[in-house]
Structures are given as structure tokens and as C-alpha cells.
Design a protein around this motif. Structure first.
Motif, mmCIF file in Angstrom:
data_model
loop_
_atom_site.group_PDB
_atom_site.id
_atom_site.type_symbol
_atom_site.label_atom_id
_atom_site.label_comp_id
_atom_site.label_asym_id
_atom_site.label_seq_id
_atom_site.Cartn_x
_atom_site.Cartn_y
_atom_site.Cartn_z
ATOM 1 N N ASN A 290 -0.602 -28.511 11.036
ATOM 2 C CA ASN A 290 -1.445 -28.075 12.140
ATOM 3 C C ASN A 290 -1.215 -26.634 12.582
ATOM 4 O O ASN A 290 -1.700 -26.246 13.647
ATOM 5 N N VAL A 291 -0.487 -25.845 11.784
ATOM 6 C CA VAL A 291 -0.324 -24.439 12.204
ATOM 7 C C VAL A 291 -1.687 -23.769 12.159
ATOM 8 O O VAL A 291 -2.589 -24.171 11.407
ATOM 9 N N ALA A 292 -1.826 -22.718 12.994
ATOM 10 C CA ALA A 292 -3.163 -22.218 13.328
ATOM 11 C C ALA A 292 -3.976 -21.700 12.148
ATOM 12 O O ALA A 292 -5.172 -21.955 12.045
ATOM 13 N N ASN A 293 -3.335 -20.975 11.226
ATOM 14 C CA ASN A 293 -4.152 -20.361 10.175
ATOM 15 C C ASN A 293 -3.363 -20.182 8.884
ATOM 16 O O ASN A 293 -2.165 -20.456 8.823
ATOM 17 N N ALA A 294 -4.052 -19.717 7.850
ATOM 18 C CA ALA A 294 -3.469 -19.599 6.521
ATOM 19 C C ALA A 294 -2.269 -18.647 6.513
ATOM 20 O O ALA A 294 -1.247 -18.923 5.862
ATOM 21 N N ASP A 295 -2.382 -17.528 7.231
ATOM 22 C CA ASP A 295 -1.283 -16.558 7.234
ATOM 23 C C ASP A 295 -0.012 -17.166 7.797
ATOM 24 O O ASP A 295 1.076 -17.010 7.225
ATOM 25 N N GLU A 296 -0.150 -17.847 8.931
ATOM 26 C CA GLU A 296 1.022 -18.466 9.538
ATOM 27 C C GLU A 296 1.595 -19.537 8.610
ATOM 28 O O GLU A 296 2.809 -19.660 8.450
ATOM 29 N N PHE A 297 0.712 -20.305 7.970
ATOM 30 C CA PHE A 297 1.159 -21.325 7.011
ATOM 31 C C PHE A 297 1.980 -20.691 5.895
ATOM 32 O O PHE A 297 3.084 -21.147 5.568
ATOM 33 N N LEU A 298 1.453 -19.599 5.323
ATOM 34 C CA LEU A 298 2.140 -18.961 4.198
ATOM 35 C C LEU A 298 3.488 -18.371 4.618
ATOM 36 O O LEU A 298 4.461 -18.428 3.861
ATOM 37 N N ARG A 299 3.549 -17.811 5.846
ATOM 38 C CA ARG A 299 4.821 -17.263 6.336
ATOM 39 C C ARG A 299 5.876 -18.359 6.460
ATOM 40 O O ARG A 299 7.047 -18.152 6.147
ATOM 41 N N SER A 300 5.448 -19.549 6.899
ATOM 42 C CA SER A 300 6.415 -20.632 7.148
ATOM 43 C C SER A 300 6.781 -21.410 5.884
ATOM 44 O O SER A 300 7.779 -22.136 5.863
ATOM 45 N N LEU A 301 5.956 -21.278 4.856
ATOM 46 C CA LEU A 301 6.144 -22.147 3.683
ATOM 47 C C LEU A 301 7.488 -21.922 2.993
ATOM 48 O O LEU A 301 8.057 -22.853 2.406
ATOM 49 N N SER A 302 8.020 -20.681 3.083
ATOM 50 C CA SER A 302 9.268 -20.380 2.365
ATOM 51 C C SER A 302 10.433 -21.243 2.859
ATOM 52 O O SER A 302 11.382 -21.484 2.114
ATOM 53 N N TRP B 87 8.382 -21.329 -5.054
ATOM 54 C CA TRP B 87 7.141 -22.010 -4.691
ATOM 55 C C TRP B 87 6.283 -21.192 -3.718
ATOM 56 O O TRP B 87 5.109 -20.924 -3.970
ATOM 57 N N SER B 88 6.880 -20.737 -2.609
ATOM 58 C CA SER B 88 6.057 -20.065 -1.594
ATOM 59 C C SER B 88 5.501 -18.733 -2.113
ATOM 60 O O SER B 88 4.382 -18.341 -1.762
ATOM 61 N N ASN B 89 6.272 -18.055 -2.963
ATOM 62 C CA ASN B 89 5.755 -16.808 -3.565
ATOM 63 C C ASN B 89 4.555 -17.089 -4.457
ATOM 64 O O ASN B 89 3.569 -16.343 -4.462
ATOM 65 N N ILE B 90 4.675 -18.148 -5.236
ATOM 66 C CA ILE B 90 3.593 -18.473 -6.175
ATOM 67 C C ILE B 90 2.323 -18.838 -5.414
ATOM 68 O O ILE B 90 1.220 -18.409 -5.774
ATOM 69 N N VAL B 91 2.472 -19.603 -4.330
ATOM 70 C CA VAL B 91 1.298 -19.973 -3.531
ATOM 71 C C VAL B 91 0.677 -18.713 -2.915
ATOM 72 O O VAL B 91 -0.551 -18.523 -2.945
ATOM 73 N N ARG B 92 1.529 -17.822 -2.380
ATOM 74 C CA ARG B 92 1.008 -16.613 -1.744
ATOM 75 C C ARG B 92 0.272 -15.736 -2.747
ATOM 76 O O ARG B 92 -0.840 -15.267 -2.513
ATOM 77 N N GLU B 93 0.902 -15.539 -3.921
ATOM 78 C CA GLU B 93 0.253 -14.713 -4.946
ATOM 79 C C GLU B 93 -1.078 -15.317 -5.402
ATOM 80 O O GLU B 93 -2.052 -14.598 -5.633
ATOM 81 N N ALA B 94 -1.093 -16.635 -5.549
ATOM 82 C CA ALA B 94 -2.330 -17.300 -5.986
ATOM 83 C C ALA B 94 -3.437 -17.070 -4.966
ATOM 84 O O ALA B 94 -4.594 -16.814 -5.324
ATOM 85 N N LYS B 95 -3.084 -17.141 -3.696
ATOM 86 C CA LYS B 95 -4.102 -16.876 -2.660
ATOM 87 C C LYS B 95 -4.607 -15.433 -2.763
ATOM 88 O O LYS B 95 -5.819 -15.178 -2.707
#
Lengths: 359, 359
Positions: A251-263, A192-200
């Protein structure tokens, strides 16, 4: 002669190029441009002199002035010597909320913007009453499914006396893309988290993917369709909408931090996928309006492998109308539901419909 | 006030009941009925007195007179004190050929009848030029796919400047039913002659199933779509159309004798099905227009199991438009493409479109 006012941007610039095509290929449309604006610039003349389609964007950039307040735009357009159509290719809520003011003054509105039609139910009702009192028209085909003929078809069903029993579908190109990769009908799909990251990275999501994953875009589209079908939905917040943003990441600060934590949440999503698979189904992000039960909802659902919703490809949308006349087998429309040229096509198609009526 | 002239019959009677609904629920349409006819009776008055929707069919049956010649109908309608729309719910070729005469006199036409639009290319051109000179309109949504929004969508694509590259689909509810049973994507399906016989018994075919199996109905629909997309197709006979009637059975006396003899050809059909299966495909009766190669064709094709065409259910139609804007993934519309209420819905939807323009 009909004068247009429009915004620019992704959809706006495609729309301008379709206008250029129209003026060359359907000269009987007799269109002129009397106002064009972008976020910080506007171009318009007190004598309503025609702005050339071909060079509009360049001239706006080079000679535009600070955009006037909306009330001034209303007065300017209402005083024009021609019929005027406001083509709102922005996503500005302030402009959306002013639609009644334009419509009351006889200015028709065309827009792909969902905000006015999925805002408060009071605004929805004001839009209708203002158009009636002003003798003006409003069309918003591209607010759901971009250029796909979703809204026009629903209106035809309702206006010819059919009864809508259920509307369901995949209303978000981004969600379609994510789930077609995550839980394909054959093969095991990705993490899931890889697919979201790649889509972004591919530009298939909003700059912050949470703006897709919260489900609000789908809830807005469903609000519009439910209302058109006859259900007085108060707002997109008045029915259950499942967000795919883990609570801890809202509420994490930004998209990058969100994507790092999503895994960290991949196992949770994997379990949802497997649960559906154990029942011979696939998981999809679905919106539905049950007209008989007067209920709308948005979220994950288990879908039969043979259901067209399970077999979408790419970023396709699909919207199915179940009605009394069509019985058990719905009327379904499928195809790309996002992208500048197809969204602008819905706007240009609406323009041709309004022109037929303004002649 | 707009006056209507219409036929009766399967679609016509559903249309009349939708008119009754419209007059009660959308009184602003201000419709009246000034001429109604069936094969051997017509009802109309020299003073254009309104014929009541509710009792129209009964009054026609009870007090109708012999229908006048078409030239008299043209004169009668052209002299009416209101705008007039001729709603042709018949399948009479003589009436279809007279459309230019009506249109030239300012009488708009709405019809589900394929004949005028899939006849000679000369008639097609005359219809357009007559509407222009008469200031009248013609709409025929239900001539392809019944109430499905096929023709309006194709027109929108073309008029907004998209380029159609290919049109393909299953255009016949009967053929859809037969092949969904004969070659399902899972399971082995039934014997061809049994399926045809059962379909006839259920009323899913024409009284003589050869009128479906000859492919002409599909060829007519494809002619209409190809022409709207910009290909000057001369006639439905000007491109390859595969008939599923064995040559030796083309001239047998009647449907019963045809059905009795059809089982002799079951092995031949079974072999076609198995050949497709050996390649991992299913056999379907498909129509397509290749706009780039300027070619249309109708007949059996091998289709991937994942193709939406392979996964139709019941008698559903599916029509896909491949265009420059939509790229590799078509805009597809699917649903029932036959039946009185949905066919009449296409007619009533057209009526609302013409009314908007006649006001």
C-alpha cells in the motif's frame, strides 16, 4: 466486404499498419473500416462510409467526436450492410463485459484483451452461448503469449480429442526478464531490487512494477488456458497466486517509494535463490495447471538447470502442453510474448481466420 | 454434410479413430465417409452410401475391391452430392502428382504426405493455381513436424506481413534421437554405429536406416518451409544436403550389411564429435534456410551448448523462425515430430479448418 471497428493505442496502431499492409498485399480480404475510436474520440458515419486505413489515426485525432455509449455502438454495428468484426484493442473492462451483446447481434469479436476471458466464469459461458445464438465468432490468440500460437494450438489439441494433462510455463515477459537476470543458470546474477529498478527504467515493467509483481497477469492467462483445456476455473482469484510484493509495500503511495523500499527485501529474495541453488536448481516465476488434479497455481518454483524454463533468454515466454498423445515430452512454444508488432500479429492472424469463415 | 476419402495405414488408422471421436463429440462436423482404400483394396459405392467409421477398416478388409485408377477416383468424388475432402494418408507419389486434378474439380485435399509439396516447383505452383480455379482447399500441417503447429505458424507470420529472415531446426525425429545419444551436452555419448543399430532395433529408424541418414527427409521438409516463406526452391536436390552414409556403403545390398560395415566409420564420426567439443560445442544434424542469402542447407553443424537445438531430448524436433518482428530471439516450437497419433492430429486439425470454410 467486411467492416471493422477498432481501438487505437500501442497494439491498435500496429494493427492499423498491418491492415494497411493486408489491403495492399491480400486485396481479396476486402476489408473496410467503419468505426475507430480512442479513449476520448470516435470516428464513424451514419452511412458507414469507408475510413481510409492510411489516414485513420490522423482523421480520428482531427475530427473525432465523443465516443457514444456501448449500447449505441452495438446498434450501429449491427445495422451495418456488411459483416462486421469488432477488433477490441483496448483494455477496457466495460467493453469486455459487453462482448455477449455484440456477439448475440452477429458481430464477431477479435481481441488481445485478457479481461473478458479471465473474468467471471459466467461471462465466459455467456460469450460462448451468445456467439452460438448470433452465428458470430470470437478469437483472442494474443490474450496469452501475444502472437505466439498458444491458444490455437491448445484448441487444436482439445478439438482433435487429445487429453491435456498439464500446462506449465513462463507467461510474463517481465517476470522472464527479471528472473533470467536475477538467477541465471551460469554466473551469480544481480540484486533483486536493482534488477526491478533497471527493468522499470528500460520500460520492461508496467509504470508501477507492482502490477507485474502481483502475479495477476499470469493468473489471468492461466485462467484462460485452464478453461480452454476443460477446467471450469471460477476466476483468477480462485487459485493460489504468489505475489512478489512484500506485504508491507502493498500500500505504499507510488512506484518510486516502492522501488526505494524494495532493497530492504533483497536478502529475503537472495535466500530464495540460494536455497534453489543448493539443490542444483534455479528459481523461476512459473504458472501451471494440473488438469488431472484440477489445480492451478502461480508462483516461485525450483526448476532443473536443464529445463527449458531455466534457459530462457531476454523476455521470452515459454508454454508447454503435456498431453496424452505427446506423453512425457511436451509440445512447447517459445518466443517473445509482448510488444506491439507481435501482439498485433496475433490479432491480424485471428482476423484472417474469421474472414475465412464469414465469406 | 462433408464426405471424406482416405487411406489407411499407421497414420490412416489413427485418423479413422480420431474421426470416430469427432463424430461422437463434435456432431456438428457432420462428416461421412464415401471412399476408403488401402494398397490393394478400396471400398466405395455408386450411391455414395455412408461407410461406418467404427467398422470401416474391417469392412474394407473383408469386402474391398481392387482400387480404381486415380482418374476414376477423381470422377467419382467430383460427382458426389456433397462437398468432398480427399485425406491422403498414403505416401504414394502417383496420388500426390494428381492433387491438381482433384483440386481443379473442387475436391479439397488434406495430407501429411511431403511428396507433392517438396516435388518439382512446377507441381507446387499447379497445386496453388488448381485450388484457386476449383475453389478448393489444401492443408498439409503434418508434412513437417507431424502435429506441431509449424506450417500454420509460418503461414500466419507471412500472411500478416512479417518477414522471415531465417528458419532453422532439427526436423527429423530419428536424427534427433541419434545425435542426442551420440553427442549429449553432458557425458561422452556412445559409439555411432551402435547407436544407429539400437535405434533400428527399437523401430526409431526406417527399415533401412540409410533412408534417414541420407538427409532427404529433412531436405524435403526444408523445401516446403522455404517455399512457404517465399523462396522458390526448385527441389530438395537443388541445395546442399550432407548424407551421413559413407560413400562406400551407399550401394551395399541391404540394411544388415550396411549396419555391419558402419562400425568401420566410427572413428571418423568420433573425430567430428571431438572437433566440436574442442570448441565447446556439440555436433547436430541441422536444416536451415537463410532467407536473406536465399540459401538452404542440410547437414552436420556445431551448435552452442546453450542453444535449444543442443538440448533436445528423445526424438524431439525443434523449429525456429527468425523474423523481422521477433528480432534476435526466434519463435520456436518443440516436441515430438513423428508417431501415428500426433501425425493424425495434424490431419484432423486441418480437417476442422477446411470444414469451417466449406460450410
Amino acid at each position: 466486404m467486411t467492416a471493422l471497428a477498432t481501438g487505437t493505442g500501442g497494439v491498435g496502431s500496429c494493427f492499423i499498419s498491418q491492415l494497411t499492409w493486408l489491403s495492399k498485399n491480400l486485396p481479396s480480404t476486402r476489408l473496410s473500416l467503419c468505426y475507430i475510436s480512442m479513449i476520448d474520440k470516435a470516428l464513424y458515419r451514419p452511412d458507414y462510409a469507408e475510413i481510409d486505413f492510411d489516414t485513420a489515426l490522423f482523421t480520428l485525432e482531427a475530427t473525432g467526436v465523443e465516443p457514444p455509449p456501448i449500447s449505441t455502438i452495438v446498434e450501429y454495428l449491427a445495422a451495418a450492410p456488411h459483416n462486421v468484426i469488432l477488433v477490441d484493442n483496448t483494455s477496457a473492462i466495460s467493453l469486455a463485459e459487453a462482448y455477449p451483446a455484440f456477439l448475440r447481434r452477429g458481430i464477431s469479436i477479435i481481441t488481445p484483451n485478457k479481461k473478458a476471458f479471465s473474468g467471471s466464469y459466467q461471462l465466459w459461458q455467456e460469450i460462448f452461448s451468445s456467439a452460438t445464438s448470433g452465428g458470430s465468432y470470437f478469437y483472442h490468440e494474443s490474450s496469452v503469449g501475444a502472437g505466439l500460437p498458444i491458444i490455437s494450438t491448445l484448441k487444436d489439441l482439445v478439438q482433435t480429442g487429445d487429453e491435456i494433462t498439464r500446462i506449465e510455463g513462463v507467461f510474463s515477459g517481465t517476470m522472464s526478464h527479471l528472473f533470467n537476470k536475477f538467477a541465471p543458470t551460469s554466473g551469480s546474477g544481480g540484486k533483486w531490487s536493482n534488477i526491478v529498478r533497471e527493468a522499470k527504467e528500460l520500460g520492461f515493467t508496467e509504470p508501477d512494477p507492482r502490477d507485474d509483481l502481483n502475479g495477476l497477469d499470469v493468473a489471468r492467462k492461466l485462467t484462460i488456458l485452464g478453461r480452454l483445456a476443460g477446467l471450469p476455473i471460477e476466476s483468477p482469484a480462485s487459485f493460489p497466486v504468489e505475489s512478489l510484493i512484500p506485504a508491507a509495500l502493498e500500500n505504499v503511495a507510488n512506484a518510486d517509494e516502492f522501488l526505494r523500499s524494495l532493497s530492504k527485501y533483497d536478502n529475503e529474495m537472495e535466500e530464495k535463490k540460494l536455497a534453489a541453488e543448493r539443490s542444483g536448481k534455479v528459481v523461476r516465476f512459473v504458472g501451471s495447471v494440473d488438469m488431472l488434479g484440477k489445480k492451478a497455481k502461480v508462483g516461485l518454483e525450483w526448476v532443473d538447470q536443464t529445463n527449458p524454463i531455466a534457459n530462457l533468454k531476454g523476455s521470452d515466454n515459454i508454454i508447454s502442453f503435456y498431453t496424452k498423445r505427446y506423453g512425457d515430452m511436451p509440445l512447447s512454444i517459445r518466443g517473445a510474448g509482448a510488444g506491439g508488432p507481435v501482439t498485433a500479429m496475433g490479432v491480424t492472424g485471428d482476423l484472417l481466420k474469421v474472414l475465412c469463415q464469414l465469406r
